[in-house]
Motif scaffolding. Sequence first.
Motif, PDB file in Angstrom:
ATOM      1  N   GLN A  77     -52.784  28.127 -35.650  1.00  0.00           N
ATOM      2  CA  GLN A  77     -54.125  28.464 -36.103  1.00  0.00           C
ATOM      3  C   GLN A  77     -54.350  28.056 -37.559  1.00  0.00           C
ATOM      4  O   GLN A  77     -55.473  27.748 -37.959  1.00  0.00           O
ATOM      5  CB  GLN A  77     -54.372  29.969 -35.936  1.00  0.00           C
ATOM      6  CG  GLN A  77     -54.513  30.419 -34.487  1.00  0.00           C
ATOM      7  CD  GLN A  77     -55.744  29.840 -33.805  1.00  0.00           C
ATOM      8  OE1 GLN A  77     -56.726  29.518 -34.457  1.00  0.00           O
ATOM      9  NE2 GLN A  77     -55.699  29.714 -32.487  1.00  0.00           N
ATOM     10  N   GLY A  78     -53.282  28.021 -38.345  1.00  0.00           N
ATOM     11  CA  GLY A  78     -53.402  27.575 -39.726  1.00  0.00           C
ATOM     12  C   GLY A  78     -53.806  26.122 -39.842  1.00  0.00           C
ATOM     13  O   GLY A  78     -54.554  25.738 -40.761  1.00  0.00           O
ATOM     14  N   THR A  79     -53.364  25.299 -38.907  1.00  0.00           N
ATOM     15  CA  THR A  79     -53.769  23.890 -38.926  1.00  0.00           C
ATOM     16  C   THR A  79     -55.259  23.749 -38.612  1.00  0.00           C
ATOM     17  O   THR A  79     -55.919  22.828 -39.098  1.00  0.00           O
ATOM     18  CB  THR A  79     -52.943  23.058 -37.931  1.00  0.00           C
ATOM     19  OG1 THR A  79     -53.129  23.555 -36.596  1.00  0.00           O
ATOM     20  CG2 THR A  79     -51.459  23.099 -38.272  1.00  0.00           C
ATOM     21  N   PHE A  80     -55.802  24.656 -37.820  1.00  0.00           N
ATOM     22  CA  PHE A  80     -57.241  24.669 -37.542  1.00  0.00           C
ATOM     23  C   PHE A  80     -58.020  25.020 -38.811  1.00  0.00           C
ATOM     24  O   PHE A  80     -59.032  24.387 -39.130  1.00  0.00           O
ATOM     25  CB  PHE A  80     -57.567  25.696 -36.447  1.00  0.00           C
ATOM     26  CG  PHE A  80     -57.316  25.220 -35.048  1.00  0.00           C
ATOM     27  CD1 PHE A  80     -58.316  25.257 -34.102  1.00  0.00           C
ATOM     28  CD2 PHE A  80     -56.073  24.742 -34.656  1.00  0.00           C
ATOM     29  CE1 PHE A  80     -58.097  24.832 -32.796  1.00  0.00           C
ATOM     30  CE2 PHE A  80     -55.834  24.315 -33.366  1.00  0.00           C
ATOM     31  CZ  PHE A  80     -56.854  24.346 -32.418  1.00  0.00           C
ATOM     32  N   ALA A  81     -57.535  26.042 -39.512  1.00  0.00           N
ATOM     33  CA  ALA A  81     -58.198  26.447 -40.754  1.00  0.00           C
ATOM     34  C   ALA A  81     -58.205  25.309 -41.757  1.00  0.00           C
ATOM     35  O   ALA A  81     -59.200  25.079 -42.462  1.00  0.00           O
ATOM     36  CB  ALA A  81     -57.473  27.666 -41.346  1.00  0.00           C
ATOM     37  N   ALA A  82     -57.101  24.575 -41.827  1.00  0.00           N
ATOM     38  CA  ALA A  82     -56.965  23.508 -42.812  1.00  0.00           C
ATOM     39  C   ALA A  82     -57.855  22.314 -42.490  1.00  0.00           C
ATOM     40  O   ALA A  82     -58.473  21.728 -43.392  1.00  0.00           O
ATOM     41  CB  ALA A  82     -55.505  23.076 -42.903  1.00  0.00           C
ATOM     42  N   ILE A  83     -57.950  21.925 -41.223  1.00  0.00           N
ATOM     43  CA  ILE A  83     -58.752  20.750 -40.893  1.00  0.00           C
ATOM     44  C   ILE A  83     -60.241  21.066 -40.990  1.00  0.00           C
ATOM     45  O   ILE A  83     -61.048  20.176 -41.300  1.00  0.00           O
ATOM     46  CB  ILE A  83     -58.416  20.195 -39.492  1.00  0.00           C
ATOM     47  CG1 ILE A  83     -58.989  18.771 -39.341  1.00  0.00           C
ATOM     48  CG2 ILE A  83     -58.921  21.100 -38.381  1.00  0.00           C
ATOM     49  CD1 ILE A  83     -58.557  18.059 -38.072  1.00  0.00           C
ATOM     50  N   THR A  84     -60.638  22.314 -40.775  1.00  0.00           N
ATOM     51  CA  THR A  84     -62.062  22.645 -40.794  1.00  0.00           C
ATOM     52  C   THR A  84     -62.681  22.406 -42.161  1.00  0.00           C
ATOM     53  O   THR A  84     -63.733  21.760 -42.285  1.00  0.00           O
ATOM     54  CB  THR A  84     -62.282  24.102 -40.362  1.00  0.00           C
ATOM     55  OG1 THR A  84     -61.710  24.306 -39.069  1.00  0.00           O
ATOM     56  CG2 THR A  84     -63.763  24.433 -40.307  1.00  0.00           C
ATOM     57  N   VAL A  85     -62.036  22.907 -43.201  1.00  0.00           N
ATOM     58  CA  VAL A  85     -62.593  22.693 -44.545  1.00  0.00           C
ATOM     59  C   VAL A  85     -62.442  21.233 -44.956  1.00  0.00           C
ATOM     60  O   VAL A  85     -63.299  20.686 -45.662  1.00  0.00           O
ATOM     61  CB  VAL A  85     -61.927  23.638 -45.568  1.00  0.00           C
ATOM     62  CG1 VAL A  85     -60.467  23.295 -45.783  1.00  0.00           C
ATOM     63  CG2 VAL A  85     -62.698  23.615 -46.887  1.00  0.00           C
ATOM     64  N   ALA A  86     -61.386  20.562 -44.481  1.00  0.00           N
ATOM     65  CA  ALA A  86     -61.216  19.139 -44.796  1.00  0.00           C
ATOM     66  C   ALA A  86     -62.342  18.299 -44.207  1.00  0.00           C
ATOM     67  O   ALA A  86     -62.754  17.298 -44.797  1.00  0.00           O
ATOM     68  CB  ALA A  86     -59.861  18.642 -44.289  1.00  0.00           C
ATOM     69  N   ILE A  87     -62.866  18.691 -43.050  1.00  0.00           N
ATOM     70  CA  ILE A  87     -63.995  17.989 -42.439  1.00  0.00           C
ATOM     71  C   ILE A  87     -65.184  17.967 -43.399  1.00  0.00           C
ATOM     72  O   ILE A  87     -65.855  16.942 -43.565  1.00  0.00           O
ATOM     73  CB  ILE A  87     -64.398  18.657 -41.107  1.00  0.00           C
ATOM     74  CG1 ILE A  87     -63.352  18.350 -40.020  1.00  0.00           C
ATOM     75  CG2 ILE A  87     -65.791  18.191 -40.656  1.00  0.00           C
ATOM     76  CD1 ILE A  87     -63.528  19.176 -38.759  1.00  0.00           C
ATOM     77  N   HIS A 114     -66.019  22.768 -35.766  1.00  0.00           N
ATOM     78  CA  HIS A 114     -66.886  21.610 -35.963  1.00  0.00           C
ATOM     79  C   HIS A 114     -68.285  21.962 -36.467  1.00  0.00           C
ATOM     80  O   HIS A 114     -68.791  21.339 -37.409  1.00  0.00           O
ATOM     81  CB  HIS A 114     -66.930  20.775 -34.688  1.00  0.00           C
ATOM     82  CG  HIS A 114     -65.582  20.250 -34.332  1.00  0.00           C
ATOM     83  ND1 HIS A 114     -64.945  19.314 -35.102  1.00  0.00           N
ATOM     84  CD2 HIS A 114     -64.729  20.550 -33.319  1.00  0.00           C
ATOM     85  CE1 HIS A 114     -63.757  19.053 -34.584  1.00  0.00           C
ATOM     86  NE2 HIS A 114     -63.608  19.793 -33.501  1.00  0.00           N
ATOM     87  N   MET A 115     -68.934  22.928 -35.850  1.00  0.00           N
ATOM     88  CA  MET A 115     -70.209  23.373 -36.416  1.00  0.00           C
ATOM     89  C   MET A 115     -70.002  23.933 -37.814  1.00  0.00           C
ATOM     90  O   MET A 115     -70.764  23.644 -38.740  1.00  0.00           O
ATOM     91  CB  MET A 115     -70.831  24.443 -35.511  1.00  0.00           C
ATOM     92  CG  MET A 115     -71.541  23.931 -34.277  1.00  0.00           C
ATOM     93  SD  MET A 115     -72.393  25.283 -33.439  1.00  0.00           S
ATOM     94  CE  MET A 115     -73.512  25.837 -34.728  1.00  0.00           C
ATOM     95  N   ASN A 116     -68.981  24.725 -37.968  1.00  0.00           N
ATOM     96  CA  ASN A 116     -68.665  25.377 -39.228  1.00  0.00           C
ATOM     97  C   ASN A 116     -68.422  24.355 -40.347  1.00  0.00           C
ATOM     98  O   ASN A 116     -69.079  24.362 -41.382  1.00  0.00           O
ATOM     99  CB  ASN A 116     -67.425  26.254 -39.010  1.00  0.00           C
ATOM    100  CG  ASN A 116     -67.267  27.353 -40.036  1.00  0.00           C
ATOM    101  OD1 ASN A 116     -68.119  27.554 -40.890  1.00  0.00           O
ATOM    102  ND2 ASN A 116     -66.155  28.064 -39.959  1.00  0.00           N
ATOM    103  N   GLY A 117     -67.487  23.427 -40.118  1.00  0.00           N
ATOM    104  CA  GLY A 117     -67.165  22.426 -41.116  1.00  0.00           C
ATOM    105  C   GLY A 117     -68.286  21.427 -41.345  1.00  0.00           C
ATOM    106  O   GLY A 117     -68.549  21.016 -42.486  1.00  0.00           O
ATOM    107  N   GLY A 118     -68.968  21.025 -40.274  1.00  0.00           N
ATOM    108  CA  GLY A 118     -70.044  20.047 -40.402  1.00  0.00           C
ATOM    109  C   GLY A 118     -71.242  20.581 -41.164  1.00  0.00           C
ATOM    110  O   GLY A 118     -71.818  19.887 -42.009  1.00  0.00           O
ATOM    111  N   LEU A 119     -71.624  21.824 -40.884  1.00  0.00           N
ATOM    112  CA  LEU A 119     -72.750  22.416 -41.596  1.00  0.00           C
ATOM    113  C   LEU A 119     -72.389  22.694 -43.051  1.00  0.00           C
ATOM    114  O   LEU A 119     -73.209  22.486 -43.956  1.00  0.00           O
ATOM    115  CB  LEU A 119     -73.194  23.709 -40.910  1.00  0.00           C
ATOM    116  CG  LEU A 119     -74.393  24.422 -41.539  1.00  0.00           C
ATOM    117  CD1 LEU A 119     -75.605  23.500 -41.616  1.00  0.00           C
ATOM    118  CD2 LEU A 119     -74.731  25.701 -40.771  1.00  0.00           C
ATOM    119  N   ALA A 120     -71.174  23.139 -43.300  1.00  0.00           N
ATOM    120  CA  ALA A 120     -70.729  23.350 -44.682  1.00  0.00           C
ATOM    121  C   ALA A 120     -70.824  22.054 -45.469  1.00  0.00           C
ATOM    122  O   ALA A 120     -71.237  22.047 -46.634  1.00  0.00           O
ATOM    123  CB  ALA A 120     -69.306  23.885 -44.700  1.00  0.00           C
TER     124      ALA A 120
END
Length: 435
Positions: free
Chosen positions: A127-137, A193-199
């Motif tokens: 789950q940590g890898t998910f957190a990391a890629i989301t903000v990187a997006i 994806h929605m989270n990172g893309g909208l951010a």
Amino acid sequence: MKLKLSALMAMFLPIFAFAEDKLDTGDTAWMMVSTAFVLLMTPAGLALFYGGMTRAKNVLNTYAMVMGAFVVAFVVWIIAGYSIAFGTNESAMLQNVFGGFGNVMLDGIKWTDLSGTYPSYVFIAFQGTFAAITVAIAAGSVIERMKFSTWMVVVILWGLLVYAPVTHMVWGGDGALLFDAGALDFAGGTVVHMNGGLAGLVLALLVGKRAGYPKVAMKPYSILLTAVGAALLWFGWYGFNGGSAFGANAIAGLAVMTTTVATAAAAVTWMLLEWFVFKKPTLLGIASGIIAGLVAITPAAGFVSVGGAFIVGIVGSIIAFFGVVTLKKKLGYDDSLDAFGIHFLAGLWGALATGLLALDDKDLLWDGPLKESGDRMGQFMVQLESVVVVGLFTLIGTVIVYYIASAVTGGARVDEETESTGLDEIVHGENVVNA
């Protein structure tokens, strides 16, 4: 926490009934490999995908923003992000959006604890890898003009104030707002994806357009690097989606198949759209179609049939193509590398399509109107609620994070000289081309 994770895994894997947690070596091996797959997606796949589309003078800065985001976000995840996302809050009201601080620095979780059939530590790392890629997006929207220092502060704050609460609402177990509502998000359509893309879009609007945009030509450094990055992302996505079955089981097999079908269909669709509209199919277009398909199928991967995967991929590619080619031009925003156009829009479609196309099979579905009563319209309304809640939370949270980070670092934007000369040389003292 151990009991809560076991209950959560039981919901994610309804074809298995866990009388008690028991280690399964096959599931453990698959989840460890899936974690490594997802890790590869960011400091290699996403960094190359973004870096290749950036101007030569900013390639290394772009790569550093992605890799820096990954390592910082993962540290933040271990310190407090995991606790906020998957912890249990004593207050029922706060439990709706916030898991609390009971597991800060993984306090209370032993290395021998299990999450269903594999170690809890593996679940946490995954789950940590998910957190990391989301903000990187989100970095893709603000490259070439945001201060690296500001970006690092954004990564820290956003991981705690936006990503972790959104994850809790969707995947946080009993008492979490959207989890209790029965929202279906197999691997992160809303969460990632929605989270990172909208951010990304919010940050791009707040920091402003690049100097000269859109009048000055901004040629990509290397389409070849972008294509390689897309291929690595596709490879890693098998861990992203397949691993979200939380075991080496039939649902993981379904997720692998639907991921492959949707992605291939989306890439073909984008290629044909370019061929029809611009008379030239481009490698960048094929790579973009691959990402659009991967994003769109993510929330639906373990819920839809092969036919449903075709629909998700094709429509997702059309929507993302519209976002990149038409919407950005009409609205005039500078989403540098189309994080919003691809990740948010395709993720939004995938989240809603899940409610429309999910198989009415109780062995696949989590709790929700479709599983409980076969109410597909009810499930669609829950999906709609989930995208609205996540969208509003991300919008407001990202604005707050931006202004705090900007205040801490004395402004978010680099000066004119740095932007003109290039961030590689001025910020990092490095250059991708040896003079």
